[in-house]
Design an enzyme around this catalytic site. Structure first.
Site, PDB file in Angstrom:
ATOM      1  N   TYR A 180       0.808  -1.221   0.000  1.00  0.00           N
ATOM      2  CA  TYR A 180       0.000   0.000   0.000  1.00  0.00           C
ATOM      3  C   TYR A 180       0.837   1.265   0.000  1.00  0.00           C
ATOM      4  O   TYR A 180       0.515   2.238  -0.659  1.00  0.00           O
ATOM      5  CB  TYR A 180      -0.951   0.006   1.197  1.00  0.00           C
ATOM      6  N   GLU A 192       1.994 -31.327  10.041  1.00  0.00           N
ATOM      7  CA  GLU A 192       1.394 -30.496   8.977  1.00  0.00           C
ATOM      8  C   GLU A 192       0.046 -29.944   9.413  1.00  0.00           C
ATOM      9  O   GLU A 192      -0.266 -28.776   9.192  1.00  0.00           O
ATOM     10  CB  GLU A 192       1.242 -31.349   7.711  1.00  0.00           C
ATOM     11  N   ASP A 247       0.380 -35.629   5.741  1.00  0.00           N
ATOM     12  CA  ASP A 247      -0.551 -36.526   5.066  1.00  0.00           C
ATOM     13  C   ASP A 247       0.241 -37.434   4.135  1.00  0.00           C
ATOM     14  O   ASP A 247       1.318 -37.073   3.674  1.00  0.00           O
ATOM     15  CB  ASP A 247      -1.538 -35.728   4.203  1.00  0.00           C
TER      16      ASP A 247
END
Ligand SMILES: Nc1ncnc2c1ncn2[C@@H]1O[C@H](COP(=O)(O)OP(=O)(O)O)[C@@H](O)[C@H]1O
Ligand SMILES: [Mg+2]
Lengths: 531, 385
Positions: free
Chosen positions: B102, B203, B255
């Site tokens: 910004y 995770e 996973d």
């Protein structure tokens, strides 16, 4: 079936009656077209009366309403040579009476135009034509009110007056009342006036329409085109009828002298050589030639190869310089060029092709070139698509010349000749004549090449500026950043100032881009704001 | 007001900026062409260092010239970003990358070569400003954390450990049901004391919370960390420091699918997009504890029995999607996955076309996960290097 014997009656038609019956030939087919044609005829007479005689034209055209909403009054005023009073009735009241039956390029050539407008006006409104005129050296001004006796092709003078001149004035004012349709004719008439002005930058032209539409084209130069010089006909350009007319008017009693005196490009030797070839005696009286002999002579003359080519003296091209001026003034393009080709000949008639080209600026982009056609300086407005000039312009592969449509491109083509090869009776489009086509094509290529090098140059400069802009637009941002990055974290002092950096950066940039000047004001030119 | 760690970092960053850009300024004063030489951040310039087992930035550099039509905008953006970061450093600020976006975003209104008024933003999307921040990191050899730029971090940690952050001392075993959020600038953390056997990185945040609640880390003396998905830089740096400075082994639990494998490899050797940071962020000795394909299906060759029964497999296994297959085929081509064990894993995945989430093991029983699966695997060294 039974045959009825009918009695066929015979009578001759006066020229006035013939042309009135066939008025569409002369362009008077309906009220809208008639109004346009009347303006045209009067304006063209006015131009013939001025520039052909070395006078810088001042022409005023007024169209006014009358109490009858279908009727208009057209009045055209010029500062030309005027008409000698003794010729006024015939010039304006007898069809096929003209001062222009000469071998030289003028707009009018047939002694028809003004009379067709007068005739049409007379039959639609019943009102006479009014002429005010004063020849150049005359001390008086003459006034006529006349009508045409159609049956007998004779002028009827209704009123006549004259007074002595108060101020130095010469010229003519012709006023005709006629049925017209301004609503429909308006755009054509205005376009016509504009196109006339385009090729007459030496003229001052004022136009005022019935709805207060007003156009004024000031004179932008005092240079006039070279006036046409009258010449003798060239043997190649004479047909049987023309030849008979020459015999009828000759004073010569020997065939050899007749050829030398009546034609251009025929010397004594050539005449003798030609006659010997055909086997006609040199001293035969031309008036005694049989029809067969005349036919053979005309044919042989056309085949004979040793005449000098026809002279261009009777032609009056506009000239490249004036075309450029006209295009500049009327179209306000960014690029303009024009050329006048050397005289050439088709079927014994000399002709000159001129082509002007205008590009960019105030010209609006369109999908094909805007075409301005002229024949003997007369703008051609109708039948554009059937004109060979249109074909040539649109057949050119413009991409080869760096023009891709839509593009702001206008092409002006002027053909001048002692005989314009019109297509059809409307005289609004040029026929396909190989010699003319070739000249036009070459001329067009020549100006198109100039346009190409202009566009190329422009693109190069534009490309440079485009590049420059990409750099310059970021310059203030970069300089400001560097100024802040120059703050010493210990002392909090700035080491450089952004202005100094901008100057340095511009110096480096000007080394890179040498084609244009890189200077300080470039920043202000490019940067509008940083928000 | 500011911690001494902050002050030191700030001073160092300012000096590096100042040195670099004063050279550029000097060259401009000497009317030389302004340019920056920046190491290339492309896959082609990413090198896998076999011996150090790290993804590193190659030696190729790009020359960003101010007066090159293709580079001018990037050049301006680079300097603009350098300036706002420098200003923030000077003003003792801690901008986020979003703040920087910004602060630098404004509109240049200019007249183009045809005289038309045009508008151009210094940058349009944050992607653009983020990209120049990365350029500055490689240009200056300074990570953005070292420039005191903050970003949204999602890593969390608990365990028997005390640290000093800023001027506060924090006990990571006293976080209640919550956890310590790893700060944007993990280099400014000081390790005070620690009592742990290893580091377990998970995770999935949910599984982290479950293990935390049942006191897994207390029982097994573990520093428990979650990356909550793709690991951010702070989490990676923090784990690296635990490994490097405290010599704690690091195990990673993800996973059983290509995305899990890649998360592991990011911790271990670095990422392609941020290869220039690997040297500081990667943990080359990290181990993949699971969930592996052989945990699901067993390994007859080695006589390994699966952790799941036939019935459980039916229940928990998810069919691999075409995108998973595609990703697996990509991964098998990465040099750093070309080890015997990994090829076996990936091929097993490709033939079974099956994946599994860690949550599935927790569903089988949290106790199973906490008391059997993890401890057993560590004990028998059933991991992949
Ligand atoms: N405005 C004018 N000034 C001088 N002479 C004119 C003018 N208008 C017409 N004339 C004369 O009248 C003649 C007939 O005009 P017109 O019927 O238009 O035939 P054309 O123009 O073909 O000769 C012209 O040849 C010319 O001599
Ligand atoms: Mg006429």
């Amino acid at each position: 079936m039974k045959y009825m014997a009918s009695l066929e009656t015979f009578k001759s038609l006066s020229p006035a009656e013939f042309f009135y019956r066939n008025r569409e030939i002369a362009g008077f087919s309906n009220p809208s077209r008639a109004l346009y044609q009347a303006v045209r005829e009067l304006v063209e007479n006015a131009l013939d009366a001025t520039e052909t005689h070395g006078i810088l034209p001042i022409i005023r055209v007024y169209i006014d309403r009358t109490s009858n909403p279908m009727h208009y009054v057209v009045s055209v005023e010029d500062n030309g040579i005027g008409v000698p009073p003794q010729f006024v009735p015939k010039a304006f009241g007898q069809v096929l009476f003209s001062s222009k039956y000469k071998l030289r390029q003028t707009r009018g050539m047939f002694g028809l135009g003004a009379k067709m407008a007068i005739l049409y006006g007379q039959l639609t409104t019943g009102r006479p034509v009014e002429i005010i005129t004063s020849p150049v050296k005359s001390k008086r001004v003459y006034f006529f009110k006349l009508m045409i006796d159609i049956k007998n092709n004779r002028p009827i003078v209704l009123e006549k007056a004259s007074w002595s001149k108060k101020k130095e004035w010469h010229g003519t004012i012709v006023t005709i009342a006629l049925e017209g349709d301004w609503g429909r004719a308006k755009s054509r008439i205005i376009e016509y006036i504009k196109r006339v002005a385009l090729v007459t930058p030496y003229a001052e032209i004022l136009f005022k329409g019935p709805d207060n539409s007003y156009f004024y084209y000031p004179r932008v130069t005092t240079k006039l085109p070279r006036p046409p010089r009258e010449v003798l006909p060239h043997p190649y350009g004479v047909d049987l009828e023309a030849f008979k007319m020459l015999i009828a008017s000759t004073q010569e009693s020997r065939l050899e002298d007749f050829l030398v005196k009546s034609f251009q490009g025929v010397g004594k030797k050539t005449a003798q050589d030609l006659l010997r070839k055909i086997g006609l005696p040199l001293d035969k009286s031309p008036k005694k030639l049989s029809l067969d002999e005349i036919k053979i002579l005309v044919e042989e003359m056309k085949k004979y190869e040793r005449f000098k080519p026809p002279r261009a003296d009777p032609l009056s091209p506009i000239g490249a310089e004036l075309i450029v001026l006209g295009l500049k003034q009327i179209l306000q393009p960014e690029f303009v060029t024009a050329i006048t080709r050397k005289p050439a000949v088709y079927e014994g008639h000399p002709f000159i092709v001129e082509v002007g080209l205008a590009y960019g600026g105030a010209i609006e982009s369109s999908n094909e070139p805007i075409l301005y056609r002229y024949a003997n300086k007369i703008p051609l407005l109708y039948d554009e698509k059937s004109d060979v000039l249109w074909k040539i312009v649109n057949e050119l592969d413009w991409r080869q010349y760096n023009v891709s449509f839509p593009a702001p491109l206008a092409v002006l083509i002027h053909i001048c000749s002692t005989k314009i090869p019109y297509k059809g009776v409307g005289k609004e489009s040029i026929a396909d004549v190989p010699e003319i086509e070739r000249e036009v094509r070459n001329a067009l290529r020549e100006v198109a090449r100039k346009l190409r090098s202009y566009i190329q140059k422009k693109q190069k400069v534009e490309e440079t500026y485009r590049k420059l802009t990409t750099f310059v637009k970021y310059l203030p941002e970069v300089a400001l950043s560097l100024e802040i990055l120059s703050i010493n974290p210990e002392t909090k002092e700035k080491h450089v100032d952004r202005e100094q950096l901008i100057d340095k950066l511009l110096k480096v940039l000007s080394r890179k881009i040498s084609e244009v000047k890189v200077s300080r004001d470039l920043i202000n030119k490019v940067i509008v704001s940083i928000e | 007001m500011f911690s001494t760690a902050d002050l030191r970092a700030r001073k160092r960053a300012l000096k590096i900026f100042w040195d670099k850009f004063n050279k550029l300024i000097e060259s401009i004063i000497n009317e030389e062409e302004p340019l920056l030489e920046i190491p290339k951040r492309t896959l082609a310039n990413t090198v896998y260092d076999e011996s150090r087992k790290l993804l590193l930035l190659g030696t190729q550099k790009l020359t960003r010239r101010m007066f090159d039509a293709h580079e001018a905008r990037k050049f301006m953006q680079t300097l603009l970003m350098a300036r706002i970061i420098y200003e923030a450093l000077l003003n003792d600020e801690y901008p986020t990358i979003r703040d920087l976006y910004y602060r630098g975003k404004h509109t240049i209104v200019y007249r183009d070569h045809k005289g038309r008024i045009r508008e151009e933003n210094t940058w349009d999307e944050q992607k653009e400003s983020d990209s120049v921040i990365r350029d500055l990191e490689v240009l200056l050899g300074l990570l953005r954390e070292e420039m005191l730029i903050l970003s949204k971090e999602k890593g969390k940690v608990v365990g028997y450990m005390r640290i000093k952050s800023g001027d506060d001392i924090i006990d990571l075993s006293k976080m209640g049901h919550g956890a310590y959020a790893i700060e944007s600038t993990p280099d400014l953390i000081e390790f005070l004391d620690v009592d742990a056997e290893y580091v377990l990185v998970i995770e999935k945040d949910a599984v982290f919370q479950q293990l935390h609640r049942i006191g897994y880390w207390k029982k097994h003396k573990v520093i428990l960390v979650t990356s909550a998905g793709q690991p951010d830089r702070a989490t990676r740096r923090f784990v690296r420091r635990l490994n490097e400075e405290l010599k704690l082994p690091v195990y990673i639990l993800t996973d059983a699918d290509p995305y899990g494998w890649y998360i592991y490899s990011v911790f271990k050797i670095g990422s392609i997009t941020l290869s220039y940071e690997s040297e500081r962020l990667a943990t080359p000795s990290a181990r993949f504890i699971g969930v592996s394909m052989t945990d699901i299906f067993g390994d007859p060759q080695k006589g390994k029995k699966p952790y799941l029964t036939e019935k459980e497999r039916k229940h928990y296994i998810i069919k691999a999607k075409p995108a998973d297959i595609k990703r697996a085929k990509e991964i098998i081509n990465y040099k750093w996955f070309q080890t015997k064990q990994w090829i076996k894993e990936i091929n097993l995945f490709l033939t079974k076309k099956a994946k599994l989430e860690i949550e599935a093991l927790a569903s089988k029983g949290l106790r199973f996960l906490a008391d059997k699966y993890i401890p057993e695997k560590i004990a028998i060294k059933d991991w992949i290097e």
